[in-house]
Design an enzyme around this catalytic site. Structure first.
Site, short mmCIF file in Angstrom:
data_model
loop_
_atom_site.label_atom_id
_atom_site.label_comp_id
_atom_site.label_asym_id
_atom_site.label_seq_id
_atom_site.Cartn_x
_atom_site.Cartn_y
_atom_site.Cartn_z
CD GLU A 148 -2.38 1.13 2.26
OE1 GLU A 148 -2.42 2.75 3.22
OE2 GLU A 148 -2.71 0.21 3.11
CB CYS B 117 -3.39 5.36 4.48
SG CYS B 117 -4.20 4.58 5.11
#
Length: 508
Positions: free
Chosen positions: A244, A281
């Site tokens: 990620e 994020c």
């Protein structure tokens, strides 16, 4: 040997020596020990016990863990107490997944000599663990995405031992959590080495290169993640790298929504892009707002929200944030409705001031230096992009890279085909689509998708939710294998009582 130091983000000064950086020999020992311990994880009952006991041990040591994590991250005891609860919930949730057994995806097709277009042999398929998983701890979640986090929990649930590369921002927290997990393994009769821990920058590449490492999970920067991804792909035997890496998490505010909900949307945006000092994020980093009076009201509401300064996680992130804001603000046509930058706080030298940038959507059409506005700037800043038409708005959306999330804010009465088309367009660039809410806050639930097109993630998978276990498994099919030679999961009598699909019919 280089010392690993715990850093105080409130002062920028080292707190204590935690460990020494792991050498290539240290990494080799940790991976080989994990591989040797892997066979002990074959028993699903023992794996479920491990996960639940790990949660209990983390809770038992919760006060020390939360205090240490706060000292290393400045994220606050309230936030970290909640994160510990989430971490323990994840561990117990994966214990439930193991016991339910559906993740094995058992499929049995009995032999059928009369099948068309050709006779069918007896076929039995299920999933097996890959082997040692390298887990890279994240900076912004010292617990839930680090040593005891979702990658570790899902890998152990799959039957894979793990070796975690500790993040330098919270090494002491990593040591405490690894100690709890290893103690939990011993408590349930498993080798402690089903969980290993290494430290240091060089340990990361060594861990990915190791021939016994079977897969890797990473949460972090595009630059660091891409370097490790390339190593994983260029090995003599490439391995899956579930990374990620970065996400802009665009938000679209329609004109009708701006006309009817400007104050609510602006206040919600201010709270979302500054949550955790913008170090999530899923922070909304680019917001498409209509040009005109209604859009002005949204902007004014965002600016009016009082958001205090606060520290970032480490000096490197602070410098990157300040440089990123500065270079974006210097672009022609970019304004600063709310200036972000240094907080001028002598007591907390790592503190920064949240802010908002604004630019016309037409500026983004030509690319060039404005492409920087389409990249994540980690920290408490967001970019408001003013559009004059749906076509201009959609042109910006079409220029965006892949994202973890994409959000639409609509008016209450916008439930027509036009709104449906917008939602569909957002689903093409993101793994999770939010309507009339905010992406910050990732619910741990079976249906959650936390991933997206590159660079949000390197694979079509999720790091949150029960299906995260699928990353650490591979399917194996047995053809015409006598029943006594089959693994218990595939035997005719179904001794483990697993849910299965037999001759096209689902059973439980």
């Amino acid at each position: 040997m280089t010392d690993v130091l715990s850093l105080d983000p409130r002062t920028g000064r080292p707190r204590e020596r935690v460990a020494t950086e792991s050498t290539a020999q240290d990494v080799d020992r940790a991976v080989r020990a994990a591989a040797a311990a892997g066979s002990a994880l074959r028993d699903p009952v023992r794996r479920a016990e491990l996960l639940r006991t790990a949660a209990a041990f983390l809770e038992k040591n919760g006060e020390e863990i939360v205090s240490t994590a706060d000292a290393e991250s400045a994220l606050g005891r309230v936030r970290l107490t909640g994160e510990l609860a989430r971490t323990c919930y994840q561990l117990r949730a994966f214990a439930d997944v193991v016991e339910a057994g559906a993740y094995l995806d058992v499929i049995i097709d009995h032999a059928d000599p009369s099948a068309a277009p050709a006779p069918r042999p007896d076929l039995r398929r299920y999933k097996v663990p890959l082997g040692v998983v390298a887990v890279f701890a994240a900076s912004n979640f010292p617990l839930a995405f680090s040593v005891p986090g979702g990658d570790t929990a899902s890998a152990l649930a799959a039957g894979c031992p793990v070796v975690v590369k500790a993040h330098p921002d919270h090494p002491a927290t990593s040591v405490l959590c690894a100690r709890a997990l290893r103690a939990a393994a011993a408590e349930v009769g498993l080798p402690e080495d089903v969980v290993g821990l290494v430290h240091g920058f060089d340990a990361g590449p060594e861990l990915v290169r190791h021939p016994l490492t079977a897969a890797a999970g990473f949460t972090g920067s595009v630059r660091g993640g891409r370097a490790l991804f390339d190593i994983a792909s260029s090995r003599p035997r490439p391995i899956p790298f579930h990374g990620e890496l970065g996400s802009l998490n665009p938000v679209v505010v329609t004109e009708r929504a701006a006309e009817t909900r400007a104050e609510e949307i602006g206040a919600g945006l201010a709270a979302s892009y500054t949550l955790g000092m913008g170090q999530f994020c899923v922070k909304p980093g680019l917001v498409l707002v209509p040009e005109g009076v209604a859009g002005d009201a949204v902007v004014q509401s965002v600016v009016a929200a009082s958001v205090p300064s606060g520290p970032l996680l480490d000096p490197r992130m602070r410098e990157a944030f300040l440089a990123g804001v500065r270079s974006r603000a210097e672009l022609p046509g970019v304004t600063e409705p709310l200036g972000a930058g240094e907080a001028g706080d002598d007591v907390t030298p790592l503190a920064v001031r949240p802010g908002v940038l604004a630019v016309a959507a037409s500026r983004l059409a030509g690319g060039g230096p404005y492409e920087e506005l389409l990249e994540e700037c980690f920290g408490p800043v967001t970019v408001l992009v003013r559009y004059v038409s749906a076509a201009e708005r959609d042109a910006v959306l079409n220029a965006l890279p892949g994202n973890l999330t994409a959000t639409a804010h609509l008016a209450v009465d916008e439930r027509d085909d036009v709104a449906a088309d917008l939602v569909a367009a957002l689903s093409a660039i993101a793994g999770r689509v939010v309507v009339d809410g905010w992406p910050t806050g990732v619910t741990v639930a079976p249906a959650m998708q936390h991933g997206g097109p590159y660079p949000a993630a390197t694979t079509a998978s999720t790091s949150v939710g029960s299906t995260a276990i699928e990353r650490w498994l591979r399917p194996v099919c047995y053809q015409n294998v006598p029943d006594p030679l089959l693994p218990p999961e595939l035997r005719e009598t179904n001794p483990l009582g697993l849910p299965r699909t037999v001759d096209g019919v689902s059973t439980s």
